[in-house]
Design a protein around this motif. Structure first.
Motif, PDB file in Angstrom:
ATOM      1  N   LEU A  39       7.181  -5.062  -9.368  1.00 13.88           N
ATOM      2  CA  LEU A  39       7.208  -4.627  -7.975  1.00 13.88           C
ATOM      3  C   LEU A  39       7.872  -5.674  -7.084  1.00 13.88           C
ATOM      4  O   LEU A  39       7.754  -6.884  -7.322  1.00 13.88           O
ATOM      5  CB  LEU A  39       5.789  -4.371  -7.472  1.00 13.88           C
ATOM      6  CG  LEU A  39       4.954  -3.359  -8.265  1.00 13.88           C
ATOM      7  CD1 LEU A  39       3.628  -3.131  -7.567  1.00 13.88           C
ATOM      8  CD2 LEU A  39       5.696  -2.050  -8.440  1.00 13.88           C
ATOM      9  N   ASP A  40       8.543  -5.190  -6.084  1.00 12.44           N
ATOM     10  CA  ASP A  40       9.126  -6.062  -5.076  1.00 12.44           C
ATOM     11  C   ASP A  40       7.995  -6.781  -4.340  1.00 12.44           C
ATOM     12  O   ASP A  40       7.037  -6.131  -3.892  1.00 12.44           O
ATOM     13  CB  ASP A  40       9.937  -5.215  -4.089  1.00 12.44           C
ATOM     14  CG  ASP A  40      10.744  -6.059  -3.110  1.00 12.44           C
ATOM     15  OD1 ASP A  40      10.267  -7.139  -2.708  1.00 12.44           O
ATOM     16  OD2 ASP A  40      11.853  -5.626  -2.738  1.00 12.44           O
TER      17      ASP A  40
ATOM     18  N   GLN B 291       6.930  -5.199  -1.158  1.00 13.45           N
ATOM     19  CA  GLN B 291       6.487  -3.808  -1.157  1.00 13.45           C
ATOM     20  C   GLN B 291       5.184  -3.667  -0.366  1.00 13.45           C
ATOM     21  O   GLN B 291       4.252  -4.454  -0.530  1.00 13.45           O
ATOM     22  CB  GLN B 291       6.285  -3.321  -2.588  1.00 13.45           C
ATOM     23  CG  GLN B 291       5.807  -1.889  -2.718  1.00 13.45           C
ATOM     24  CD  GLN B 291       6.780  -0.895  -2.124  1.00 13.45           C
ATOM     25  OE1 GLN B 291       6.478  -0.227  -1.140  1.00 13.45           O
ATOM     26  NE2 GLN B 291       7.960  -0.818  -2.714  1.00 13.45           N
TER      27      GLN B 291
ATOM     28  N   HIS C 133       9.080   6.735  -0.690  1.00 17.49           N
ATOM     29  CA  HIS C 133       8.999   5.287  -0.946  1.00 17.49           C
ATOM     30  C   HIS C 133       9.434   5.059  -2.399  1.00 17.49           C
ATOM     31  O   HIS C 133       8.598   4.809  -3.274  1.00 17.49           O
ATOM     32  CB  HIS C 133       7.580   4.770  -0.717  1.00 17.49           C
ATOM     33  CG  HIS C 133       7.033   5.064   0.645  1.00 17.49           C
ATOM     34  ND1 HIS C 133       7.189   4.212   1.714  1.00 17.49           N
ATOM     35  CD2 HIS C 133       6.349   6.140   1.120  1.00 17.49           C
ATOM     36  CE1 HIS C 133       6.612   4.723   2.783  1.00 17.49           C
ATOM     37  NE2 HIS C 133       6.096   5.889   2.452  1.00 17.49           N
TER      38      HIS C 133
ATOM     39  N   GLU D 224      10.656   2.801  -4.306  1.00 12.73           N
ATOM     40  CA  GLU D 224      10.329   1.609  -5.082  1.00 12.73           C
ATOM     41  C   GLU D 224       8.824   1.362  -5.174  1.00 12.73           C
ATOM     42  O   GLU D 224       8.393   0.374  -5.760  1.00 12.73           O
ATOM     43  CB  GLU D 224      10.996   0.373  -4.453  1.00 12.73           C
ATOM     44  CG  GLU D 224      12.510   0.486  -4.310  1.00 12.73           C
ATOM     45  CD  GLU D 224      13.195   0.696  -5.643  1.00 12.73           C
ATOM     46  OE1 GLU D 224      12.748   0.095  -6.636  1.00 12.73           O
ATOM     47  OE2 GLU D 224      14.175   1.461  -5.696  1.00 12.73           O
ATOM     48  N   ALA D 225       8.028   2.258  -4.595  1.00 14.18           N
ATOM     49  CA  ALA D 225       6.573   2.058  -4.567  1.00 14.18           C
ATOM     50  C   ALA D 225       5.946   2.434  -5.907  1.00 14.18           C
ATOM     51  O   ALA D 225       6.457   3.296  -6.631  1.00 14.18           O
ATOM     52  CB  ALA D 225       5.958   2.875  -3.444  1.00 14.18           C
TER      53      ALA D 225
ATOM     54  N   ILE E 119       0.612  -4.841  -0.145  1.00 13.54           N
ATOM     55  CA  ILE E 119       0.571  -3.390  -0.300  1.00 13.54           C
ATOM     56  C   ILE E 119      -0.651  -2.801   0.389  1.00 13.54           C
ATOM     57  O   ILE E 119      -1.775  -3.288   0.233  1.00 13.54           O
ATOM     58  CB  ILE E 119       0.567  -2.981  -1.787  1.00 13.54           C
ATOM     59  CG1 ILE E 119       1.913  -3.314  -2.431  1.00 13.54           C
ATOM     60  CG2 ILE E 119       0.282  -1.482  -1.941  1.00 13.54           C
ATOM     61  CD1 ILE E 119       2.027  -2.879  -3.878  1.00 13.54           C
TER      62      ILE E 119
END
Length: 353
Positions: free
Chosen positions: A138-139, A142, A194, A196-197, A261
């Motif tokens: 994950l980024d 995020q 979203h 990239e979530a 997050i």
């Protein structure tokens, strides 16, 4: 350190005896990979090492050879765990030695840095068997994610809770299970906004059902994501693991692992999701965007815990002033409520009321 609970000692003795017997018959280590996750600073590797009979030429039986058997869920509960062994994990030019627990499971965070956001694979090796395990990175920036329960949330079980384990064990095909209407569409819609979530499937189900659940989710077009299940059976302190504690610990870990997050927590009102999610939201209101609960029908409530009403107190929803909670019977009805809650419309209506 206190002596382990008697059931755990009995299980350990049985596992050691099985390990000794099957190794003498030529069985060797085989790695069963699970889906892990991580960030630019670490990865969480999930897997299990079991013992498998060799093929006619003496080679380790590959996972692909077992595919027809893996569709028969009961066979997964009779795996022989590799006792007192370890699994090698290779990521790029780094190799780590990961010890297994008393039932052959690996659940370890590794200080692997620099992986870009997206799907990656790590190489796992035990004995002569080597396989890849998927890892979702994950980024670190995020801010959106979904946590979802499985039974009665995405899968309609329609079975009494005492029989649910047997149903999960003996069902032949994932196609015999029914998806809760609208849930896959709901999740795909949320994540399309979203891209990239992450979505994380957090359940009290056994790791033995991982393959069957993965195929079910894929068949019904649920988004891919890490699955956090549990190891049923005795612990060092009791006869069975606590499903509620399993969920609490993993919610806490997700909050620590990804501090930016805000999660959408989705479950059902048949068991303990309302109280577990509510407790987490009260302790970490900045980590929860909204709680969404699938309302079971009166018949499903009876099968779940023996009464027509939800097991949890309705007052929990009223106590959540910072984090909104919405309830509906399926994903189609949950979607507009979740979106209103995320935009603040629901909170404004509550305050005005």
């Amino acid at each position: 350190m206190a002596r382990p609970f008697i059931a755990a000692r009995i299980e350990d003795r049985i596992n050691r005896q099985i390990d000794s017997v099957v190794r003498r018959r030529g069985w060797a280590e085989r790695v069963i990979p699970f889906t892990g996750y991580g960030s630019s600073k670490f990865i969480r590797v999930l897997a299990r090492v079991v013992l498998s009979p060799p093929l006619a030429d003496g080679q380790v039986r590959p996972l692909s050879h077992d595919a027809p058997l893996n569709r028969r869920g009961w066979r997964n509960f009779f795996a022989a765990p590799a006792v007192a062994t370890a699994c090698e994990c290779t990521v790029g030019d780094q190799t780590f030695l990961l010890p297994t627990d008393r039932n052959g499971y690996v659940d370890t965070r590794l200080p692997v840095r620099g992986l870009m956001p997206g799907w990656h694979h790590v190489h796992l090796r035990a004995g002569a068997d080597e396989i890849e395990a998927p890892i979702l990175i994950l980024d670190p920036e995020q801010e959106f994610g979904v946590v979802s329960d499985i039974d009665d949330t995405v899968i309609s079980t329609s079975l009494p809770r005492p029989l649910l384990a047997a149903w999960n064990t003996f069902v032949l095909h994932e196609s015999a299970r029914q998806a809760v209407p609208g849930m896959s569409e709901l999740y795909r819609q949320l994540l399309s906004e979203h891209p990239e979530a992450p979505i994380v499937y957090l359940s009290t189900g056994a790791w033995n059902t991982f393959d069957t659940l993965t195929r079910f989710l894929k068949h019904h077009r649920f988004p891919d994501g890490p699955m956090l299940l549990t190891d049923w059976g005795p612990t060092n302190s009791g006869w069975f693991r606590s499903g509620q504690e399993h969920k609490r610990i993993n919610l806490r870990d997700l909050a620590i692992d990804f501090p930016k997050i805000q999660w959408i927590l989705i479950g059902d009102d048949g068991q303990h999701d309302p109280s577990i999610y509510g407790e987490f939201a009260e302790a970490h209101p900045d980590r929860v965007r909204v709680i969404g609960l699938r309302q079971l029908t009166p018949g499903e409530q009876i099968l779940s815990h023996g009464t027509f009403q939800s097991l949890e107190l309705e007052e929990i929803a009223d106590e959540l002033t910072v984090v909104p909670e919405v309830r509906a019977g399926d994903g189609f009805d949950l979607e507009p409520l979740l979106k209103r809650a995320m935009t603040g419309d629901l909170q404004e209506q509550r305050q005005n009321a």
